[in-house]
Design a protein around this motif. Structure first.
Motif, PDB file in Angstrom:
ATOM      1  N   ASP A   3       0.392   3.969  -0.300  1.00 33.23           N
ATOM      2  CA  ASP A   3       0.776   4.688  -1.531  1.00 33.23           C
ATOM      3  C   ASP A   3       1.828   3.947  -2.353  1.00 33.23           C
ATOM      4  O   ASP A   3       2.675   4.580  -2.966  1.00 33.23           O
ATOM      5  N   GLU A   4       1.771   2.637  -2.403  1.00 33.45           N
ATOM      6  CA  GLU A   4       2.826   1.874  -3.065  1.00 33.45           C
ATOM      7  C   GLU A   4       2.374   1.332  -4.423  1.00 33.45           C
ATOM      8  O   GLU A   4       1.192   1.176  -4.685  1.00 33.45           O
ATOM      9  N   SER A   5       3.367   1.011  -5.245  1.00 31.11           N
ATOM     10  CA  SER A   5       3.085   0.311  -6.501  1.00 31.11           C
ATOM     11  C   SER A   5       2.788  -1.154  -6.186  1.00 31.11           C
ATOM     12  O   SER A   5       2.872  -1.582  -5.035  1.00 31.11           O
ATOM     13  N   GLY A   6       2.478  -1.923  -7.216  1.00 37.16           N
ATOM     14  CA  GLY A   6       2.150  -3.331  -6.990  1.00 37.16           C
ATOM     15  C   GLY A   6       0.727  -3.476  -6.500  1.00 37.16           C
ATOM     16  O   GLY A   6      -0.170  -2.771  -6.953  1.00 37.16           O
ATOM     17  N   LEU A   7       0.509  -4.388  -5.575  1.00 38.89           N
ATOM     18  CA  LEU A   7      -0.835  -4.641  -5.090  1.00 38.89           C
ATOM     19  C   LEU A   7      -0.800  -5.003  -3.622  1.00 38.89           C
ATOM     20  O   LEU A   7       0.263  -5.314  -3.071  1.00 38.89           O
ATOM     21  N   ILE A   8      -1.958  -4.937  -3.000  1.00 34.42           N
ATOM     22  CA  ILE A   8      -2.069  -5.335  -1.594  1.00 34.42           C
ATOM     23  C   ILE A   8      -3.329  -6.166  -1.420  1.00 34.42           C
ATOM     24  O   ILE A   8      -4.401  -5.824  -1.932  1.00 34.42           O
ATOM     25  N   ASN A   9      -3.201  -7.289  -0.729  1.00 35.59           N
ATOM     26  CA  ASN A   9      -4.328  -8.187  -0.479  1.00 35.59           C
ATOM     27  C   ASN A   9      -5.231  -7.647   0.621  1.00 35.59           C
ATOM     28  O   ASN A   9      -4.754  -7.064   1.607  1.00 35.59           O
ATOM     29  N   ILE A  10      -6.542  -7.889   0.451  1.00 36.57           N
ATOM     30  CA  ILE A  10      -7.507  -7.594   1.509  1.00 36.57           C
ATOM     31  C   ILE A  10      -8.285  -8.876   1.792  1.00 36.57           C
ATOM     32  O   ILE A  10      -8.954  -9.412   0.912  1.00 36.57           O
ATOM     33  N   GLY A  11      -8.181  -9.367   3.015  1.00 32.11           N
ATOM     34  CA  GLY A  11      -8.875 -10.592   3.382  1.00 32.11           C
ATOM     35  C   GLY A  11      -9.013 -10.713   4.886  1.00 32.11           C
ATOM     36  O   GLY A  11      -8.795  -9.745   5.621  1.00 32.11           O
ATOM     37  N   VAL A  12      -9.377 -11.910   5.337  1.00 27.53           N
ATOM     38  CA  VAL A  12      -9.538 -12.153   6.775  1.00 27.53           C
ATOM     39  C   VAL A  12      -8.435 -13.052   7.325  1.00 27.53           C
ATOM     40  O   VAL A  12      -8.259 -13.151   8.531  1.00 27.53           O
TER      41      VAL A  12
END
Length: 309
Positions: free
Chosen positions: A230-239
């Motif tokens: 539930d945070e602002s900004g962004l989050i990476n999704i990868g391996v």
């Protein structure tokens, strides 16, 4: 999210959107709404306003976008920035007007600077020039992240942004004029095998490194984050690991069983030298990818090979 909540998946027929629908259904969610682009043009503000007013979804996965590979991004620069801005502006704004509980905006790893340090951390956003070939698309996606954060700051909206690495999977685009590198390789080598073509040409030098995530893993991460982040900004999704284009070509060649030669056309652009996501933020939340690259490529090839003669 509760099982009874109404969930709108924008872009449900695309690779990511369809994977999210399958993941939601697998997890027991059945109150899912979607519209084809023929039924609802997300570029049209009045149509989007009417849809949200009528359906009143509780949660939104914004996976609709105009996408393509290097050729398409570089050729249709105006279309890519206009259509993506219109889609995301309309959906995000009308989600706010209709009190959507939570929205997830799906971006792309191309938002990061061309020469960003590797692996790419979330805080590297806006720290350098973008890759020129897909700059209009990247700027639209950056605007989407900023819009989610702005609505969070001004209106208290719980909007989150996720940035996937290179994706592949069911319902991918295999059109050789505007597909991404992996599906293009699969199609090229399959057709070369069928027709006995002695060599297949790969764009560039083969040295750039890329990370590949199966769309089913991506969808699993999206549903996980919708429930746990539930945070602002962004989050990476990868391996968290990458492979050179030359290594990828050899892997695809092995899966398909193509015995011809691979030729690298060094007059064609390489794009960004390396794109590897830093996924430590995601891993701290407790999520990790499950599908290995060779297993994933084998799976998608088995799904599509009978479509081409």
């Amino acid at each position: 999210m509760q099982v009874k909540d109404k969930i709108y998946v924008a872009g449900h027929r695309g690779m990511v959107g369809s994977a999210i629908v399958r993941q939601l259904q697998k997890a027991g969610f059945s109150n899912i709404v979607y519209r084809t682009s023929a039924e609802l043009d997300l570029r049209e503000q009045a149509a989007v306003a009417e849809f949200f007013s009528k359906e009143q979804p509780d949660y939104v996965f914004l996976a609709a976008a105009k996408v393509g590979g290097i050729i398409a991004n570089n050729t249709y620069r105006g279309q890519f920035i206009y259509e993506n801005l219109m889609i995301q502006n309309n959906v995000i704004h009308h989600a706010y007007l209709n009190n959507v509980k939570k929205l997830m905006f799906l971006g792309s790893s191309c938002i990061y600077p061309k020469l960003a340090p590797q692996p790419m951390k979330e805080e590297y956003l806006l720290t350098g020039p973008l890759e020129p070939t897909n700059e209009p698309y990247a700027i639209a996606k950056i605007a989407g992240i900023e819009m989610c954060d702005a609505y969070r700051a001004q209106y208290g909206c719980n909007y989150i942004s996720v940035m996937p690495t290179n994706l592949y999977g069911q319902n991918d685009n295999y059109d050789l004029q505007n597909s991404h590198v992996l599906p293009a390789m699969i199609r090229k080598m399959h057709e070369a095998k069928l027709h006995g073509t002695p060599e297949v040409t790969i764009w560039g030098t083969g040295t750039p490194r890329r990370e590949f995530l199966h769309a089913d893993d991506m969808a699993d991460a999206c549903v996980f984050l919708m429930q746990n982040y539930d945070e602002s900004g962004l989050i990476n999704i990868g391996v968290g690991e990458d492979i050179s284009i030359a290594e990828l070509a050899k892997l695809v060649q092995e899966v398909i069983g193509y015995t011809g030669n691979l030729v690298f056309d060094t007059t064609k652009p390489d794009g960004t030298p390396r794109k590897l996501m830093d996924i430590s933020k995601l891993e701290r939340l407790g999520w990790k990818a499950n599908i290995g690259l060779k297993d994933g490529v084998t799976q998608v090839y088995n799904e599509v090979k009978n479509n081409w003669k």
